[in-house]
Motif scaffolding. Sequence first.
Motif, PDB file in Angstrom:
ATOM      1  N   GLY A 162     -38.921 -32.396  -8.371  1.00 40.18           N
ATOM      2  CA  GLY A 162     -39.579 -32.758  -7.127  1.00 40.18           C
ATOM      3  C   GLY A 162     -40.292 -34.085  -7.253  1.00 40.18           C
ATOM      4  O   GLY A 162     -40.241 -34.726  -8.306  1.00 40.18           O
ATOM      5  N   PRO A 163     -40.930 -34.480  -6.163  1.00 43.38           N
ATOM      6  CA  PRO A 163     -41.112 -33.747  -4.909  1.00 43.38           C
ATOM      7  C   PRO A 163     -39.839 -33.701  -4.074  1.00 43.38           C
ATOM      8  O   PRO A 163     -38.855 -34.366  -4.389  1.00 43.38           O
ATOM      9  CB  PRO A 163     -42.199 -34.564  -4.204  1.00 43.38           C
ATOM     10  CG  PRO A 163     -41.969 -35.972  -4.698  1.00 43.38           C
ATOM     11  CD  PRO A 163     -41.571 -35.811  -6.136  1.00 43.38           C
ATOM     12  N   VAL A 178     -37.586 -34.071 -14.681  1.00 44.76           N
ATOM     13  CA  VAL A 178     -37.497 -35.459 -14.226  1.00 44.76           C
ATOM     14  C   VAL A 178     -37.951 -35.526 -12.768  1.00 44.76           C
ATOM     15  O   VAL A 178     -37.586 -34.673 -11.954  1.00 44.76           O
ATOM     16  CB  VAL A 178     -36.056 -36.003 -14.344  1.00 44.76           C
ATOM     17  CG1 VAL A 178     -35.982 -37.448 -13.848  1.00 44.76           C
ATOM     18  CG2 VAL A 178     -35.557 -35.911 -15.778  1.00 44.76           C
ATOM     19  N   SER A 179     -38.726 -36.525 -12.435  1.00 43.36           N
ATOM     20  CA  SER A 179     -39.159 -36.728 -11.051  1.00 43.36           C
ATOM     21  C   SER A 179     -37.971 -37.090 -10.163  1.00 43.36           C
ATOM     22  O   SER A 179     -37.138 -37.928 -10.527  1.00 43.36           O
ATOM     23  CB  SER A 179     -40.193 -37.860 -10.989  1.00 43.36           C
ATOM     24  OG  SER A 179     -40.317 -38.374  -9.679  1.00 43.36           O
ATOM     25  N   LEU A 194     -41.867 -24.920 -17.573  1.00 40.15           N
ATOM     26  CA  LEU A 194     -41.275 -25.725 -16.499  1.00 40.15           C
ATOM     27  C   LEU A 194     -41.850 -25.320 -15.148  1.00 40.15           C
ATOM     28  O   LEU A 194     -41.809 -24.151 -14.770  1.00 40.15           O
ATOM     29  CB  LEU A 194     -39.761 -25.545 -16.484  1.00 40.15           C
ATOM     30  CG  LEU A 194     -38.987 -26.356 -15.439  1.00 40.15           C
ATOM     31  CD1 LEU A 194     -39.098 -27.845 -15.728  1.00 40.15           C
ATOM     32  CD2 LEU A 194     -37.525 -25.926 -15.405  1.00 40.15           C
ATOM     33  N   VAL A 195     -42.392 -26.281 -14.414  1.00 41.80           N
ATOM     34  CA  VAL A 195     -42.977 -25.998 -13.097  1.00 41.80           C
ATOM     35  C   VAL A 195     -42.533 -27.065 -12.097  1.00 41.80           C
ATOM     36  O   VAL A 195     -42.278 -28.212 -12.466  1.00 41.80           O
ATOM     37  CB  VAL A 195     -44.523 -25.967 -13.150  1.00 41.80           C
ATOM     38  CG1 VAL A 195     -45.008 -24.800 -13.992  1.00 41.80           C
ATOM     39  CG2 VAL A 195     -45.079 -27.277 -13.700  1.00 41.80           C
ATOM     40  N   PRO A 196     -42.425 -26.701 -10.829  1.00 39.04           N
ATOM     41  CA  PRO A 196     -42.079 -27.686  -9.793  1.00 39.04           C
ATOM     42  C   PRO A 196     -43.223 -28.672  -9.565  1.00 39.04           C
ATOM     43  O   PRO A 196     -44.389 -28.363  -9.827  1.00 39.04           O
ATOM     44  CB  PRO A 196     -41.853 -26.827  -8.539  1.00 39.04           C
ATOM     45  CG  PRO A 196     -41.724 -25.420  -9.037  1.00 39.04           C
ATOM     46  CD  PRO A 196     -42.542 -25.343 -10.280  1.00 39.04           C
ATOM     47  N   ASN A 197     -42.888 -29.839  -9.053  1.00 39.54           N
ATOM     48  CA  ASN A 197     -43.886 -30.829  -8.667  1.00 39.54           C
ATOM     49  C   ASN A 197     -43.826 -30.992  -7.154  1.00 39.54           C
ATOM     50  O   ASN A 197     -43.112 -31.848  -6.634  1.00 39.54           O
ATOM     51  CB  ASN A 197     -43.617 -32.168  -9.358  1.00 39.54           C
ATOM     52  CG  ASN A 197     -44.592 -33.244  -8.914  1.00 39.54           C
ATOM     53  OD1 ASN A 197     -45.713 -32.955  -8.506  1.00 39.54           O
ATOM     54  ND2 ASN A 197     -44.173 -34.495  -8.993  1.00 39.54           N
ATOM     55  N   TYR A 198     -44.567 -30.156  -6.455  1.00 36.90           N
ATOM     56  CA  TYR A 198     -44.519 -30.169  -4.992  1.00 36.90           C
ATOM     57  C   TYR A 198     -45.359 -31.291  -4.388  1.00 36.90           C
ATOM     58  O   TYR A 198     -45.150 -31.692  -3.254  1.00 36.90           O
ATOM     59  CB  TYR A 198     -45.022 -28.842  -4.431  1.00 36.90           C
ATOM     60  CG  TYR A 198     -44.151 -27.646  -4.773  1.00 36.90           C
ATOM     61  CD1 TYR A 198     -42.783 -27.669  -4.579  1.00 36.90           C
ATOM     62  CD2 TYR A 198     -44.722 -26.482  -5.279  1.00 36.90           C
ATOM     63  CE1 TYR A 198     -41.993 -26.570  -4.873  1.00 36.90           C
ATOM     64  CE2 TYR A 198     -43.946 -25.375  -5.579  1.00 36.90           C
ATOM     65  CZ  TYR A 198     -42.585 -25.420  -5.379  1.00 36.90           C
ATOM     66  OH  TYR A 198     -41.812 -24.337  -5.671  1.00 36.90           O
ATOM     67  N   ILE A 199     -46.347 -31.790  -5.095  1.00 33.13           N
ATOM     68  CA  ILE A 199     -47.341 -32.768  -4.658  1.00 33.13           C
ATOM     69  C   ILE A 199     -48.338 -32.152  -3.674  1.00 33.13           C
ATOM     70  O   ILE A 199     -49.543 -32.228  -3.855  1.00 33.13           O
ATOM     71  CB  ILE A 199     -46.717 -34.040  -4.051  1.00 33.13           C
ATOM     72  CG1 ILE A 199     -45.953 -34.817  -5.142  1.00 33.13           C
ATOM     73  CG2 ILE A 199     -47.805 -34.930  -3.467  1.00 33.13           C
ATOM     74  CD1 ILE A 199     -45.446 -36.171  -4.685  1.00 33.13           C
ATOM     75  N   ARG A 200     -47.845 -31.529  -2.596  1.00 31.89           N
ATOM     76  CA  ARG A 200     -48.780 -30.908  -1.664  1.00 31.89           C
ATOM     77  C   ARG A 200     -48.485 -29.420  -1.554  1.00 31.89           C
ATOM     78  O   ARG A 200     -47.415 -28.953  -1.930  1.00 31.89           O
ATOM     79  CB  ARG A 200     -48.719 -31.556  -0.293  1.00 31.89           C
ATOM     80  CG  ARG A 200     -47.462 -31.272   0.509  1.00 31.89           C
ATOM     81  CD  ARG A 200     -47.554 -31.948   1.861  1.00 31.89           C
ATOM     82  NE  ARG A 200     -46.369 -31.724   2.673  1.00 31.89           N
ATOM     83  CZ  ARG A 200     -46.117 -32.416   3.785  1.00 31.89           C
ATOM     84  NH1 ARG A 200     -46.945 -33.354   4.172  1.00 31.89           N
ATOM     85  NH2 ARG A 200     -45.036 -32.167   4.491  1.00 31.89           N
ATOM     86  N   ARG A 201     -49.448 -28.667  -1.033  1.00 36.85           N
ATOM     87  CA  ARG A 201     -49.309 -27.222  -0.924  1.00 36.85           C
ATOM     88  C   ARG A 201     -48.309 -26.864   0.169  1.00 36.85           C
ATOM     89  O   ARG A 201     -48.136 -27.592   1.149  1.00 36.85           O
ATOM     90  CB  ARG A 201     -50.660 -26.562  -0.625  1.00 36.85           C
ATOM     91  CG  ARG A 201     -51.693 -26.760  -1.712  1.00 36.85           C
ATOM     92  CD  ARG A 201     -52.872 -25.827  -1.522  1.00 36.85           C
ATOM     93  NE  ARG A 201     -53.544 -26.041  -0.257  1.00 36.85           N
ATOM     94  CZ  ARG A 201     -54.549 -26.880  -0.081  1.00 36.85           C
ATOM     95  NH1 ARG A 201     -54.987 -27.595  -1.098  1.00 36.85           N
ATOM     96  NH2 ARG A 201     -55.117 -27.022   1.096  1.00 36.85           N
ATOM     97  N   SER A 202     -47.665 -25.739   0.016  1.00 35.32           N
ATOM     98  CA  SER A 202     -46.722 -25.259   1.019  1.00 35.32           C
ATOM     99  C   SER A 202     -47.467 -24.787   2.264  1.00 35.32           C
ATOM    100  O   SER A 202     -48.680 -24.537   2.236  1.00 35.32           O
ATOM    101  CB  SER A 202     -45.899 -24.093   0.457  1.00 35.32           C
ATOM    102  OG  SER A 202     -46.733 -22.973   0.240  1.00 35.32           O
ATOM    103  N   ALA A 214     -31.436 -31.045  -7.042  1.00 38.62           N
ATOM    104  CA  ALA A 214     -31.326 -30.283  -5.786  1.00 38.62           C
ATOM    105  C   ALA A 214     -32.641 -30.337  -5.023  1.00 38.62           C
ATOM    106  O   ALA A 214     -33.086 -29.345  -4.449  1.00 38.62           O
ATOM    107  CB  ALA A 214     -30.936 -28.836  -6.074  1.00 38.62           C
ATOM    108  N   SER A 215     -33.271 -31.502  -5.000  1.00 34.30           N
ATOM    109  CA  SER A 215     -34.571 -31.630  -4.343  1.00 34.30           C
ATOM    110  C   SER A 215     -34.451 -31.888  -2.841  1.00 34.30           C
ATOM    111  O   SER A 215     -35.444 -31.860  -2.118  1.00 34.30           O
ATOM    112  CB  SER A 215     -35.386 -32.744  -4.995  1.00 34.30           C
ATOM    113  OG  SER A 215     -34.668 -33.961  -4.986  1.00 34.30           O
TER     114      SER A 215
END
Length: 229
Positions: free
Chosen positions: A65-66, A93-94, A211-219, A8-9
Amino acid sequence: MIILCIEASTEVCSVALIGDSGLISEYSRCIKVTHSERLLPAIQSILVDTNVTIKEIHAVAVSVGPGSFTSIRVAVSTAKGLAYDGNKPVIPVSSLLGLAHRFREVGLPICTLLDARKQEVYAAVFKSIDGEISAVSPEQVISPTRLCESIKEPTLFVGEGAVKYKAILKEHLPSFAFFVPGSLNLPSAAAIGEIAVQKLKVSQTVGHGALVPNYIRRSEAEILYRNRA
C-alpha cells in the motif's frame, strides 16, 4: 534465487517471478473481478507456465500500500500465507515507490498518485540519482489542489490519481506538470520485484507474522466505530 512478486493495491492484479538474471514472467489483469477471486489463480498460472514450484520460491515480495483497502488486505494475506508455507522471508514494498521505480531514468522528480477517494490522493514525491530512487516527501493523503501548492519544479505525475486529476494538475501547474501515456500508469509486479531484489541483498525482509498493510489512513469502518465510541 526466485522471488514471487505481488502487486494488487489497485484494480490491477499483477504477479511476477524475478530470478537472478531478471524478470522470468509477469501476468497482469485489469478486469472487474475481485482480487480474492483472481490473485491465487494468477499465481498458480504463472507457476505452472514457468514450471516453477512453490518450494523453489526463495522469498515473497508484496506491495503493501497505500491503495484500495480491500485489495491490499487480500494481497498481504496471500503473501503471508505463501510465506508461512516454507517459512520464506517477505519483502514489503510501497505501492507508490513501485510506480515511481519504472521512471527512475526520466530525470525529473516523480510524483506518484493513487486514488484515495473523497477527492483525495495517496501521494509521494521521489527523485532518482544515478538510477537510485529515494523519497523526498512523506507518503500522505492530500487533495490534488493542496498537493499542487508543494510542487515547485517540473515534475512527472504517474498513477491512476494522475489520470483522474490530470485536468486539475494541468490547471494549477501549467508549466510543471508532465504525464505518461495511459497504460504506463498501471502498477507492475515486475517493478515491485526489482525493488525487492535490492532489498533482499541488504536483508530488508520481515517474517510472515510481521507483515502488515500500509493503509496511511483509517478505514471507513474504523472511523465510524471510533466516532460511535
